[in-house]
Design a protein around this motif. Structure first.
Motif, short mmCIF file in Angstrom:
data_model
loop_
_atom_site.label_atom_id
_atom_site.label_comp_id
_atom_site.label_asym_id
_atom_site.label_seq_id
_atom_site.Cartn_x
_atom_site.Cartn_y
_atom_site.Cartn_z
N GLY A 32 16.76 -2.61 -11.50
CA GLY A 32 16.95 -1.14 -11.61
C GLY A 32 17.64 -0.34 -10.72
N GLY A 33 17.87 0.60 -11.11
CA GLY A 33 19.03 1.70 -10.60
C GLY A 33 18.84 1.96 -9.17
N THR A 34 19.82 2.62 -8.62
CA THR A 34 19.77 2.65 -7.03
C THR A 34 18.64 3.66 -6.67
OG1 THR A 34 22.22 3.01 -7.19
CG2 THR A 34 21.44 3.50 -5.28
N GLY A 35 17.91 3.21 -5.40
CA GLY A 35 17.03 4.05 -4.87
C GLY A 35 15.74 4.09 -5.65
N PRO A 41 0.78 -1.11 -0.01
CA PRO A 41 -0.15 0.04 0.03
C PRO A 41 0.85 1.23 -0.04
CG PRO A 41 -0.94 -1.52 1.52
CD PRO A 41 0.41 -2.27 1.10
N ASN A 42 2.04 1.16 0.52
CA ASN A 42 2.85 2.46 0.61
C ASN A 42 3.86 2.34 -0.65
OD1 ASN A 42 2.02 3.22 3.04
ND2 ASN A 42 3.90 2.46 4.05
N PHE A 43 3.53 1.59 -1.62
CA PHE A 43 4.41 1.78 -2.68
C PHE A 43 3.37 2.31 -3.82
CE2 PHE A 43 6.22 0.03 -6.80
CZ PHE A 43 7.56 0.44 -6.62
N GLY A 93 13.22 1.53 -5.52
CA GLY A 93 12.06 0.78 -4.89
C GLY A 93 12.30 -0.63 -5.13
N LYS A 94 13.63 -1.17 -5.08
CA LYS A 94 13.70 -2.77 -5.52
C LYS A 94 13.54 -3.40 -3.98
CE LYS A 94 17.78 -2.64 -7.04
NZ LYS A 94 18.02 -1.04 -7.13
N THR A 95 14.23 -2.68 -3.16
CA THR A 95 14.23 -3.34 -1.59
C THR A 95 12.91 -3.08 -1.15
OG1 THR A 95 16.64 -2.86 -1.28
CG2 THR A 95 15.24 -3.13 0.54
P1 ADP Z 1 16.61 0.20 -4.23
O1 ADP Z 1 16.64 -0.78 -3.41
O2 ADP Z 1 16.13 0.11 -5.48
O3 ADP Z 1 17.86 0.95 -4.25
P2 ADP Z 1 14.79 1.27 -2.26
O4 ADP Z 1 13.64 0.34 -2.26
O5 ADP Z 1 15.60 1.10 -1.12
O6 ADP Z 1 15.62 1.31 -3.53
O7 ADP Z 1 14.09 2.54 -2.29
C1 ADP Z 1 14.47 3.99 -1.91
C2 ADP Z 1 13.48 4.68 -1.11
O8 ADP Z 1 12.50 5.06 -2.02
C3 ADP Z 1 12.59 3.97 -0.03
O9 ADP Z 1 12.54 4.58 1.03
C4 ADP Z 1 11.33 3.49 -0.78
O10 ADP Z 1 10.20 3.45 0.16
C5 ADP Z 1 11.25 4.61 -1.81
N1 ADP Z 1 10.54 4.40 -2.88
C6 ADP Z 1 11.02 4.03 -4.22
N2 ADP Z 1 10.03 3.77 -5.08
C7 ADP Z 1 9.03 4.08 -4.72
C8 ADP Z 1 7.69 4.02 -4.89
N3 ADP Z 1 7.17 3.54 -6.04
N4 ADP Z 1 6.71 4.20 -4.05
C9 ADP Z 1 6.96 4.74 -2.74
N5 ADP Z 1 8.33 4.61 -2.20
C10 ADP Z 1 9.23 4.60 -3.06
#
Ligand code: ADP
Ligand code: MG
Length: 477
Positions: free
Chosen positions: A178-181, A145-147, A183-185
């Protein structure tokens, strides 16, 4: 419908192939992925015939590849792309798919609940960790839900949701690139949360590749390989491995992971892997692992578009209870483009500063903070970098880009480059005029306005911009 070998249909096929090459160039990895499930049937009198393996593939290709493909086909055939029509067939027997499937790529399967026998034979929870300890390793805010879902991440989101039993075809493995930051994690944590919410006894294992490596080394040193293997193989219903690129060059861990992967895959237990690169781009990774990674679904996450970034900022503000006007949400999203983590960081920082200084988070305050919030991009990116990215996207030479050539496609590429320079580097219009073959500043101004307006209403233009932004983002890492 079968392709007849009349001269007209042969021309149709070659036009189709040429048009495809351009579309393929925009996103080779995901192109291969989808076009192994598409077959060309014919292109005559402005009608393109295609067969898709199933409705899911048809709808995806329709939404994500067809606009570009039809534009190219229109350009090559001399017919306006709006006048072209597409007829679709659905068949799961494709004898001549556009792209050959890689080795033994399994077909997507419908979501399957975990077999009851397997569920009942085990005791509870995640081995070695209690459920609450395990949940503590997950970020409680990284939920579905937060995505925020937008065009840049909808495939990864849909596939992740399906892996968690949310419905839709389930692919195994699911590889999220996907690139850094971006939303993968967040997505893999969301899978774990959802599975554990619905099946508290499911043995979900979430691990970063780095942690997997460390545990493996430790198990070797302390002669605890049986325990290690049990944890990742027999005692695991669903494996989530974050940042697999970490395994690069670590041959022994790769070997162990390969066997872990096979054991789970053979037992049809979902494996979800994330990476900052597509499987084929992973360095020092053995071919057999790369081919395993590509054997299910590779779903990429791209840099989100402006609308999605605005929605993400709003969502974060809502979660953190930060009062935020629409104007400030847009301002932040316009200024921080290629990394959601940075976008979020900027918001948190603004909120912290606002509560310390008592200043409201308005446009003026946000603007004054913006340089401190995100100085990096503008420091390292130059006009030349942007021109280079635009040239390689549109397959133009730099001299063409800077020339007086008014041909539509060259002029458009030039306007896009001017827009990106203005937006990302905040150069003045006269400065940009000089950098683009000594043009007048009013030319630059109208180019920037035109692209800005087109971006809002023309999906083709926003797709071009996104692809170039993605290129720029990856060159920055
Ligand atoms: P990655 O693992 O790809 O480097 P993260 O999953 O750690 O990136 O995401 C980085 C931050 O951005 C997190 O706090 C995440 O909640 C937020 N974020 C990224 N994509 C989204 C999205 N589509 N909706 C809400 N938050 C997102
Ligand atoms: Mg991550």
């Amino acid at each position: 419908m079968d392709l007849e070998t009349t001269p007209a249909s042969r021309t149709g096929e070659s036009l189709f192939s040429q048009a495809l090459e351009h579309t393929r160039g925009r996103s080779p990895a995901s192109f291969e992925q989808w076009f192994t499930s598409i077959q060309f049937e014919g292109f005559e009198h402005g009608v393109l015939g295609l067969t898709a393996r199933d409705e899911f593939v048809r709808d995806w290709v329709k939404a994500h590849f067809l606009p570009d493909l039809l534009t190219n086909l229109g350009r090559l055939s001399g017919e306006p792309s709006a006048a072209l029509r597409v007829t679709w067939n659905i068949s799961n027997r494709l004898t001549r798919p556009v792209c050959e499937p890689k080795r033994s790529a399994p077909r997507p399967s419908k979501p399957e609940p975990m077999p009851a026998s397997r569920r009942s034979e085990r005791p509870t929870a995640v081995p070695r960790y209690s459920r609450s300890q395990f949940l503590a390793t997950l970020n409680s805010k990284y939920t579905f839900p937060n995505f925020v879902v937008g065009p840049s991440n909808e495939l990864a989101h849909a596939a992740a949701f399906a892996s968690a039993g949310g419905g839709g075809p389930r692919y195994n493995p699911l590889f999220i690139a996907g690139g850094t930051g971006l939303g993968k994690t967040h997505l893999v944590h969301a899978i774990a949360h959802k599975v554990l919410e619905e099946r508290p006894d499911a043995r979900v294992v979430y691990v970063s590749a780095e942690h997997f490596t460390n545990e493996f080394i430790e198990a070797l040193q302390h002669h605890k390989m049986d325990e290690f293997r049990a944890r990742y193989r027999s005692d695991c219903d669903l494996l989530l491995v974050d940042d697999i690129q970490f395994l690069a060059g670590r041959e022994q861990t790769q070997e162990e992971f390969f066997h872990t992967f096979n054991a789970l895959h053979d037992a049809d237990r979902p494996i979800i892997v994330t990476s900052d690169k597509y499987p084929q781009q992973l360095q020092r990774m053995p071919e057999r692992l790369v081919s395993r990674f590509t054997s299910g679904l590779v779903a990429d996450i791209q840099v989100p578009q402006l609308e999605t970034r605005v929605a993400i900022v709003r969502k974060k503000a809502e979660i953190e209870s930060i009062p935020l006007s629409d104007e400030v949400a847009v301002l932040l999203a316009q200024n921080i483009q290629s990394n959601v983590r940075e976008l979020e960081g900027a918001l948190i920082r603004l909120a912290a500063k606002s509560s310390l200084t008592g200043r409201p988070i308005d446009e003026e305050f946000t603007l004054s903070e913006m340089n401190t919030v995100s100085p990096r991009r503008t420091d390292i990116m130059s006009v030349e970098d942007i021109q280079r990215a635009v040239c390689s996207h549109f397959r133009l030479s730099n001299s063409e880009l800077l020339s007086k050539d008014r041909h539509k496609s060259v002029a458009f590429a030039r306007q896009v480059a001017m827009y990106l320079c203005r937006q990302r580097l905040k150069c003045s219009f006269p400065e940009l005029g000089r950098a683009f073959g000594n043009r007048d500043h009013t030319t630059v101004m109208s180019a920037v306005r035109r692209v800005e307006a087109l971006r809002q209403r023309d999906p083709q233009v926003s797709a071009h911009l996104e692809a170039i932004e993605q290129r720029l983002a990856s060159s920055e890492d």
